[in-house]
Design an enzyme around this catalytic site. Structure first.
Site, PDB file in Angstrom:
ATOM      1  N   HIS A  95     -25.170 -14.156  -3.794  1.00 45.01           N
ATOM      2  CA  HIS A  95     -25.611 -13.599  -2.506  1.00 45.01           C
ATOM      3  C   HIS A  95     -25.917 -12.104  -2.668  1.00 45.01           C
ATOM      4  O   HIS A  95     -25.225 -11.399  -3.406  1.00 45.01           O
ATOM      5  CB  HIS A  95     -24.536 -13.823  -1.433  1.00 45.01           C
ATOM      6  CG  HIS A  95     -25.054 -13.531  -0.065  1.00 45.01           C
ATOM      7  ND1 HIS A  95     -25.167 -12.247   0.412  1.00 45.01           N
ATOM      8  CD2 HIS A  95     -25.545 -14.349   0.898  1.00 45.01           C
ATOM      9  CE1 HIS A  95     -25.689 -12.296   1.629  1.00 45.01           C
ATOM     10  NE2 HIS A  95     -25.938 -13.561   1.946  1.00 45.01           N
ATOM     11  N   GLU A 165     -33.682 -15.755  -0.180  1.00 43.44           N
ATOM     12  CA  GLU A 165     -33.258 -14.830   0.869  1.00 43.44           C
ATOM     13  C   GLU A 165     -33.829 -13.448   0.581  1.00 43.44           C
ATOM     14  O   GLU A 165     -33.229 -12.664  -0.179  1.00 43.44           O
ATOM     15  CB  GLU A 165     -31.726 -14.732   0.901  1.00 43.44           C
ATOM     16  CG  GLU A 165     -31.014 -15.994   1.312  1.00 43.44           C
ATOM     17  CD  GLU A 165     -29.702 -15.693   2.035  1.00 43.44           C
ATOM     18  OE1 GLU A 165     -29.533 -16.177   3.154  1.00 43.44           O
ATOM     19  OE2 GLU A 165     -28.870 -14.957   1.495  1.00 43.44           O
TER      20      GLU A 165
HETATM   21  P1  PGA Z   1     -28.308 -13.453   8.354  1.00 44.06           P
HETATM   22  O1  PGA Z   1     -27.577 -13.690   6.965  1.00 44.06           O
HETATM   23  O2  PGA Z   1     -28.655 -14.822   8.892  1.00 44.06           O
HETATM   24  O3  PGA Z   1     -27.296 -12.751   9.203  1.00 44.06           O
HETATM   25  O4  PGA Z   1     -29.512 -12.625   8.082  1.00 44.06           O
HETATM   26  C1  PGA Z   1     -28.060 -14.654   6.054  1.00 44.06           C
HETATM   27  C2  PGA Z   1     -27.308 -14.567   4.778  1.00 44.06           C
HETATM   28  O5  PGA Z   1     -26.883 -13.463   4.414  1.00 44.06           O
HETATM   29  O6  PGA Z   1     -27.095 -15.577   4.098  1.00 44.06           O
END
Ligand code: PGA
Length: 251
Positions: A95, A165
């Protein structure tokens, strides 16, 4: 991939077990129809035991991290074997918030190998910090993916969910939301990288989901227009009403 995945990343929230219980029970009681979808909740490890005690069959429990070590003298660490013995079947790795505190592709690769060795499933997060007009973000994503998957055999890719992401779209400091088209471009690129590393069959069957400010308004677009295999949800997964709306967007 037929089943869509809705994955909650609670991060370091909430602050008490009571609150965790409340959020979990509101979500589980609001889930009506799980046809064609799986809901996975990754709370802080300290709440896993309590949440498991509800024996809820609609929700799969996951973890947010694991040790690179298998066992032994590693203060503060939690091993894959512990997670597996506990009954956790998914673990988030790589992450951006962990990468921001020093987690390298090499560490992510070791963690991935640990997960796969213990027959668990990984949610591998990748994504660029910023966008540019020359496509450098694609080469960044490509080398990130290649390093994370180093020496991982093709037979194991079915146990890895790739979560794209873009860091600029993650969290409350996001500069803007990503668009389904931006997701599609990166998804195609990820598949191309998987063809380069493995083959077309592996690339075609790979599970690629979207994460970064996924919410009740944009989830349907990422799933339908973006053809995402699911979403990884941060903030809105702690709000049962919003998270249930997200689950319901996935038909
Ligand atoms: P968010 O986080 O939906 O608050 O943008 C997503 C993540 O960090 O996996």
């Amino acid at each position: 991939m037929n089943k869509k995945l809705i994955i909650a990343n609670w991060k370091m929230n909430p602050t008490s077990e009571k609150e965790a219980e409340k959020i979990f029970l509101s979500i589980s009681s609001g889930i009506k129809n799980l046809k064609n979808k799986d809901v996975i909740i990754c709370p802080p490890d300290i709440f896993l035991s309590k949440l498991k005690s509800f024996k809820n069959k609609k929700i799969i429990l996951g973890a947010q991290d694991l040790s690179i070590f298998e066992n032994g003298s590693h203060t503060g660490e939690i091993s894959t074997k512990m997670l597996s013995d506990f009954g956790v079947s998914f673990v988030i790795v790589g992450h951006s918030e962990r990468r921001a505190i020093g987690e390298t592709n090499k560490i992510v690769n070791l963690k991935l190998k640990n997960i796969l060795k213990n027959s668990l499933n990984a949610i591998l997060c990748i994504g660029e910090q910023t966008r540019d007009n020359d496509g450098h973000y694609l080469s960044f994503i490509g080398s990130q993916l290649k390093s994370c998957l180093h020496d991982i055999p093709k037979s194991k890719i079915k146990n890895i969910i790739i979560a794209y992401e873009p860091i600029w779209a993650v969290g409350k400091d996001a500069t803007r939301e990503a668009t389904p088209d931006e997701f599609v471009e990166v998804k195609i690129f990820i598949k191309k990288v998987l063809v380069d590393i493995y083959n077309a069959k592996v690339a075609q069957s790979a599970t690629i989901i979207y994460g970064g400010s996924a919410n009740p308004k944009n989830t349907k677009m990422f799933i339908e227009q973006g053809e995402a295999d699911g979403v990884l949800v941060g903030r809105d997964s702690l709000n049962p009403k919003n998270f249930l709306e997200i689950i319901n967007q996935v038909k």
